[in-house]
Design a protein around this motif. Structure first.
Motif, PDB file in Angstrom:
ATOM      1  N   GLU A 153      20.921  37.668  40.671  1.00  0.00           N
ATOM      2  CA  GLU A 153      20.567  36.420  39.995  1.00  0.00           C
ATOM      3  C   GLU A 153      21.731  36.064  39.075  1.00  0.00           C
ATOM      4  O   GLU A 153      21.806  36.523  37.945  1.00  0.00           O
ATOM      5  CB  GLU A 153      19.281  36.610  39.187  1.00  0.00           C
ATOM      6  N   TYR A 154      22.649  35.238  39.583  1.00  0.00           N
ATOM      7  CA  TYR A 154      23.886  34.938  38.863  1.00  0.00           C
ATOM      8  C   TYR A 154      23.723  33.925  37.736  1.00  0.00           C
ATOM      9  O   TYR A 154      24.591  33.805  36.894  1.00  0.00           O
ATOM     10  CB  TYR A 154      24.945  34.426  39.836  1.00  0.00           C
ATOM     11  N   GLY A 155      22.648  33.172  37.739  1.00  0.00           N
ATOM     12  CA  GLY A 155      22.457  32.160  36.691  1.00  0.00           C
ATOM     13  C   GLY A 155      23.594  31.151  36.715  1.00  0.00           C
ATOM     14  O   GLY A 155      23.891  30.549  37.735  1.00  0.00           O
ATOM     15  N   ALA A 156      24.269  30.970  35.586  1.00  0.00           N
ATOM     16  CA  ALA A 156      25.358  30.001  35.467  1.00  0.00           C
ATOM     17  C   ALA A 156      26.570  30.365  36.317  1.00  0.00           C
ATOM     18  O   ALA A 156      27.444  29.537  36.533  1.00  0.00           O
ATOM     19  CB  ALA A 156      25.774  29.874  34.009  1.00  0.00           C
ATOM     20  N   LEU A 157      26.616  31.613  36.821  1.00  0.00           N
ATOM     21  CA  LEU A 157      27.749  32.047  37.636  1.00  0.00           C
ATOM     22  C   LEU A 157      27.413  32.042  39.127  1.00  0.00           C
ATOM     23  O   LEU A 157      28.027  32.756  39.921  1.00  0.00           O
ATOM     24  CB  LEU A 157      28.212  33.435  37.194  1.00  0.00           C
ATOM     25  N   THR A 158      26.440  31.219  39.526  1.00  0.00           N
ATOM     26  CA  THR A 158      26.049  31.128  40.932  1.00  0.00           C
ATOM     27  C   THR A 158      27.202  30.610  41.799  1.00  0.00           C
ATOM     28  O   THR A 158      27.406  31.079  42.906  1.00  0.00           O
ATOM     29  CB  THR A 158      24.807  30.223  41.094  1.00  0.00           C
ATOM     30  N   ASP A 159      27.965  29.661  41.275  1.00  0.00           N
ATOM     31  CA  ASP A 159      29.099  29.106  42.022  1.00  0.00           C
ATOM     32  C   ASP A 159      30.144  30.207  42.244  1.00  0.00           C
ATOM     33  O   ASP A 159      30.644  30.796  41.270  1.00  0.00           O
ATOM     34  CB  ASP A 159      29.713  27.935  41.244  1.00  0.00           C
ATOM     35  N   PRO A 160      30.498  30.507  43.506  1.00  0.00           N
ATOM     36  CA  PRO A 160      31.458  31.580  43.776  1.00  0.00           C
ATOM     37  C   PRO A 160      32.812  31.364  43.097  1.00  0.00           C
ATOM     38  O   PRO A 160      33.446  32.314  42.654  1.00  0.00           O
ATOM     39  CB  PRO A 160      31.609  31.558  45.301  1.00  0.00           C
ATOM     40  N   ILE A 176      34.502  34.038  40.647  1.00  0.00           N
ATOM     41  CA  ILE A 176      35.829  34.605  40.916  1.00  0.00           C
ATOM     42  C   ILE A 176      36.745  34.415  39.705  1.00  0.00           C
ATOM     43  O   ILE A 176      37.491  35.310  39.325  1.00  0.00           O
ATOM     44  CB  ILE A 176      36.433  33.978  42.195  1.00  0.00           C
ATOM     45  N   GLY A 177      36.674  33.233  39.062  1.00  0.00           N
ATOM     46  CA  GLY A 177      37.471  32.989  37.842  1.00  0.00           C
ATOM     47  C   GLY A 177      37.079  33.941  36.733  1.00  0.00           C
ATOM     48  O   GLY A 177      37.925  34.464  36.014  1.00  0.00           O
ATOM     49  N   CYS A 178      35.787  34.179  36.593  1.00  0.00           N
ATOM     50  CA  CYS A 178      35.288  35.106  35.574  1.00  0.00           C
ATOM     51  C   CYS A 178      35.807  36.516  35.848  1.00  0.00           C
ATOM     52  O   CYS A 178      36.302  37.193  34.946  1.00  0.00           O
ATOM     53  CB  CYS A 178      33.757  35.091  35.555  1.00  0.00           C
ATOM     54  N   LEU A 179      35.716  36.949  37.123  1.00  0.00           N
ATOM     55  CA  LEU A 179      36.202  38.288  37.476  1.00  0.00           C
ATOM     56  C   LEU A 179      37.702  38.408  37.211  1.00  0.00           C
ATOM     57  O   LEU A 179      38.177  39.436  36.729  1.00  0.00           O
ATOM     58  CB  LEU A 179      35.888  38.597  38.942  1.00  0.00           C
ATOM     59  N   PRO A 212      27.578  32.898  29.831  1.00  0.00           N
ATOM     60  CA  PRO A 212      27.382  32.021  30.992  1.00  0.00           C
ATOM     61  C   PRO A 212      28.586  31.120  31.246  1.00  0.00           C
ATOM     62  O   PRO A 212      28.767  30.617  32.339  1.00  0.00           O
ATOM     63  CB  PRO A 212      26.155  31.189  30.632  1.00  0.00           C
ATOM     64  N   THR A 213      29.424  30.920  30.241  1.00  0.00           N
ATOM     65  CA  THR A 213      30.611  30.076  30.366  1.00  0.00           C
ATOM     66  C   THR A 213      31.838  30.870  30.785  1.00  0.00           C
ATOM     67  O   THR A 213      32.952  30.357  30.730  1.00  0.00           O
ATOM     68  CB  THR A 213      30.905  29.385  29.023  1.00  0.00           C
ATOM     69  N   CYS A 214      31.653  32.104  31.222  1.00  0.00           N
ATOM     70  CA  CYS A 214      32.749  32.991  31.593  1.00  0.00           C
ATOM     71  C   CYS A 214      33.696  32.298  32.573  1.00  0.00           C
ATOM     72  O   CYS A 214      33.276  31.695  33.550  1.00  0.00           O
ATOM     73  CB  CYS A 214      32.185  34.265  32.223  1.00  0.00           C
ATOM     74  N   ASN A 215      35.000  32.381  32.255  1.00  0.00           N
ATOM     75  CA  ASN A 215      36.019  31.842  33.158  1.00  0.00           C
ATOM     76  C   ASN A 215      37.278  32.675  33.019  1.00  0.00           C
ATOM     77  O   ASN A 215      37.309  33.640  32.258  1.00  0.00           O
ATOM     78  CB  ASN A 215      36.280  30.351  32.867  1.00  0.00           C
ATOM     79  N   ALA A 221      40.046  32.111  31.549  1.00  0.00           N
ATOM     80  CA  ALA A 221      40.698  32.056  30.238  1.00  0.00           C
ATOM     81  C   ALA A 221      39.857  32.699  29.139  1.00  0.00           C
ATOM     82  O   ALA A 221      40.404  33.266  28.189  1.00  0.00           O
ATOM     83  CB  ALA A 221      40.988  30.610  29.863  1.00  0.00           C
ATOM     84  N   ASP A 222      38.539  32.614  29.235  1.00  0.00           N
ATOM     85  CA  ASP A 222      37.656  33.154  28.203  1.00  0.00           C
ATOM     86  C   ASP A 222      36.416  33.750  28.866  1.00  0.00           C
ATOM     87  O   ASP A 222      35.514  33.024  29.275  1.00  0.00           O
ATOM     88  CB  ASP A 222      37.250  32.057  27.217  1.00  0.00           C
ATOM     89  N   THR A 223      36.390  35.074  28.952  1.00  0.00           N
ATOM     90  CA  THR A 223      35.277  35.737  29.636  1.00  0.00           C
ATOM     91  C   THR A 223      34.013  35.759  28.797  1.00  0.00           C
ATOM     92  O   THR A 223      32.928  35.793  29.328  1.00  0.00           O
ATOM     93  CB  THR A 223      35.646  37.187  29.980  1.00  0.00           C
ATOM     94  N   GLY A 224      34.160  35.749  27.499  1.00  0.00           N
ATOM     95  CA  GLY A 224      32.985  35.843  26.633  1.00  0.00           C
ATOM     96  C   GLY A 224      32.267  37.168  26.836  1.00  0.00           C
ATOM     97  O   GLY A 224      31.039  37.216  26.848  1.00  0.00           O
ATOM     98  N   LEU A 225      33.045  38.243  26.996  1.00  0.00           N
ATOM     99  CA  LEU A 225      32.460  39.563  27.217  1.00  0.00           C
ATOM    100  C   LEU A 225      31.552  39.928  26.049  1.00  0.00           C
ATOM    101  O   LEU A 225      31.976  39.958  24.900  1.00  0.00           O
ATOM    102  CB  LEU A 225      33.556  40.613  27.390  1.00  0.00           C
ATOM    103  N   LEU A 226      30.288  40.164  26.338  1.00  0.00           N
ATOM    104  CA  LEU A 226      29.298  40.470  25.303  1.00  0.00           C
ATOM    105  C   LEU A 226      29.079  41.969  25.146  1.00  0.00           C
ATOM    106  O   LEU A 226      28.874  42.459  24.039  1.00  0.00           O
ATOM    107  CB  LEU A 226      27.961  39.789  25.635  1.00  0.00           C
ATOM    108  N   ALA A 227      29.071  42.705  26.252  1.00  0.00           N
ATOM    109  CA  ALA A 227      28.851  44.156  26.209  1.00  0.00           C
ATOM    110  C   ALA A 227      29.246  44.735  27.554  1.00  0.00           C
ATOM    111  O   ALA A 227      29.316  44.018  28.562  1.00  0.00           O
ATOM    112  CB  ALA A 227      27.378  44.466  25.905  1.00  0.00           C
ATOM    113  N   ASP A 228      29.507  46.026  27.563  1.00  0.00           N
ATOM    114  CA  ASP A 228      29.795  46.696  28.830  1.00  0.00           C
ATOM    115  C   ASP A 228      29.373  48.158  28.752  1.00  0.00           C
ATOM    116  O   ASP A 228      29.255  48.720  27.669  1.00  0.00           O
ATOM    117  CB  ASP A 228      31.269  46.584  29.218  1.00  0.00           C
TER     118      ASP A 228
END
Length: 168
Positions: free
Chosen positions: A92-99, A103-106, A150-153, A155-162
């Motif tokens: 369930e990708y939510g805002a990252l459904t678009d491939p 890919i930009g987020c990754l 959800p705005t991960c791209n 340039a700015d991943t917005g990494l919250l936790a890992d």
């Protein structure tokens, strides 16, 4: 130059026209008022410092005494079994459904476009919405769970936790 030319270069008081002239009365008053205000400000500032000195340490400071307040490192709000359960569900990708966005987020996270996402789910981390992406870990048998905005791209991943978990 003759004497007539020199006579034209003089003002009415017999001084050369280019010599310094006394300041007009308003300019003198402004200069005196400005000087008085500057002296008053210096005097009041000095008196305030003498009466109310700030707390200053008397000895040399070291870097050990300097503290920086920072937010605690966010922790993924999923237990290891909950992370592993995502492997058996449809992502369930939510805002990252678009491939393309995914890919930009990754890419922003340092993963190649060919990285296979093993699982995904929308989540909230410290009150911020996010998406958990499960990716293959660096070593065999591990999975990396990354919570990103959800705005991960790229340039700015917005990494919250890992976190990294072992596969059973």
């Amino acid at each position: 130059m003759d004497a007539g030319d020199r006579e034209e270069d003089r003002d009415g008081a017999g001084r050369p026209a280019h010599s310094s002239r006394p300041l007009p009365r308003l300019n003198r008053i402004a200069a005196v008022a400005g000087s008085a205000a500057a002296l008053l400000a210096v005097g009041l500032g000095t008196a305030a410092l003498i009466r109310f000195p700030g707390d200053t340490p008397s000895g040399p400071r070291s870097f050990d005494a300097i503290t920086v307040e920072s937010e605690p490192t966010p922790v993924l709000p999923l237990t290891e079994p909950e992370v592993l359960e995502l492997l058996d569900r449809t992502p369930e990708y939510g805002a990252l459904t678009d491939p393309g966005r995914r890919i930009g987020c990754l890419a922003g996270l340092g993963y190649p476009a060919s990285t296979r996402v093993l699982g995904a789910r929308e989540i909230t981390v410290n009150g911020h919405p996010g998406v958990v992406l499960l990716l293959p870990g660096d070593s065999t048998g591990t999975i990396v769970a990354l919570a990103v905005a959800p705005t991960c791209n790229s340039a700015d991943t917005g990494l919250l936790a890992d976190t990294t978990v072992r596969r059973p």
